[in-house]
Design an enzyme around this catalytic site. Structure first.
Site, PDB file in Angstrom:
ATOM      1  N   HIS A   1       0.819  -1.215   0.000  1.00 51.32           N
ATOM      2  CA  HIS A   1       0.000   0.000   0.000  1.00 51.32           C
ATOM      3  C   HIS A   1       0.856   1.270   0.000  1.00 51.32           C
ATOM      4  O   HIS A   1       2.050   1.252   0.298  1.00 51.32           O
ATOM      5  CB  HIS A   1      -0.907   0.013   1.229  1.00 51.32           C
ATOM      6  CG  HIS A   1      -0.139   0.015   2.525  1.00 51.32           C
ATOM      7  ND1 HIS A   1       0.434   1.143   3.061  1.00 51.32           N
ATOM      8  CD2 HIS A   1       0.164  -0.996   3.376  1.00 51.32           C
ATOM      9  CE1 HIS A   1       1.057   0.842   4.181  1.00 51.32           C
ATOM     10  NE2 HIS A   1       0.914  -0.451   4.399  1.00 51.32           N
TER      11      HIS A   1
ATOM     12  N   GLU B   1      -2.141  -6.933   7.726  1.00 52.18           N
ATOM     13  CA  GLU B   1      -0.800  -6.912   8.299  1.00 52.18           C
ATOM     14  C   GLU B   1      -0.772  -7.692   9.611  1.00 52.18           C
ATOM     15  O   GLU B   1      -1.815  -7.942  10.237  1.00 52.18           O
ATOM     16  CB  GLU B   1      -0.352  -5.458   8.519  1.00 52.18           C
ATOM     17  CG  GLU B   1       1.069  -5.288   9.049  1.00 52.18           C
ATOM     18  CD  GLU B   1       2.130  -5.890   8.134  1.00 52.18           C
ATOM     19  OE1 GLU B   1       2.178  -7.142   8.036  1.00 52.18           O
ATOM     20  OE2 GLU B   1       2.931  -5.131   7.563  1.00 52.18           O
TER      21      GLU B   1
END
Length: 216
Positions: free
Chosen positions: A16, A89
């Protein structure tokens, strides 16, 4: 001679764009932090490059920073995004929200053990192998849906991408740290070789160049 079991698929694992916590060197983990305006711009630029590789499918973490990054690629390709919680994550418990300096100050022994390659639940969170256990199957499940020669873009997070690459390459978890980190909105490319997945590019921000030489 063509290997009948080889489908020549490609997986692009894309981190990202930038967030405020990235700038502050705060451990994000699975805390849902949005992109900065810079991060959104990074995603738009990278999306234009990745679109030229003619991806067949996009799967992304459902955290907003990954979802917004994936959205830029969807906008230029017309592809729908599949969202998967398994691509989030690493959950890092008490480390989340702390700066790098605060982690060293409060959890120095734990941090050092992790960097030595020991299995550590950072802040009481997940082991790296547990992250790979949930993320790698998501990637493989979506890759299996690709046509021969197809390309899957996986939009996720630095730690999750590293552990997933390590698992798909068959590396022992001790050696996953040897895969350097990804910069914001950079990506790694795995290609299907005669003996399974192989790492073609890592921490790339430009279009892949063909390998011309004896190792092709």
């Amino acid at each position: 001679m063509t290997d009948p079991g080889r489908r020549d698929r490609r997986i692009i694992l894309w981190r990202h764009g930038q967030t405020a916590w990235n700038l502050e060197r705060r451990f994000q983990g699975n805390t849902d932090i949005e992109l900065t305006p810079t991060g959104a711009g990074q995603a738009r630029r990278a999306a234009r490059l990745l679109a030229s590789l003619n991806p067949d499918a996009i799967v992304a973490s459902d955290l907003s920073r990954a979802a917004a990054t994936a959205g830029e690629l969807a906008a230029v390709t017309g592809l729908e995004i599949s969202f998967a919680e398994g691509l989030r994550e690493t959950y890092a418990g008490d480390w989340q929200g702390l700066t790098h300096a605060e982690i060293i100050s409060r959890y120095g022994d734990q941090y050092t053990a992790w960097k030595r390659g020991e299995p550590v639940r950072r802040g009481g969170g997940e082991l790296e192998t547990e992250v790979a256990d949930r993320a790698a199957p998501v990637v493989l499940r979506h890759a299996d849906k690709l046509p021969d020669g197809g390309t899957l873009v996986v939009v996720s997070h630095g730690g999750t991408i590293r552990t997933t690459i390590g698992r798909l390459l068959g590396l022992d978890s001790f050696h996953w740290e040897s895969l350097g980190g990804l910069s914001n909105c950079c990506w790694s490319v795995l290609g299907e070789g005669a003996r399974g997945w192989r790492l073609l590019e890592h921490n790339a921000g430009t279009l892949p160049e063909p390998v011309l030489g004896d190792d092709d």
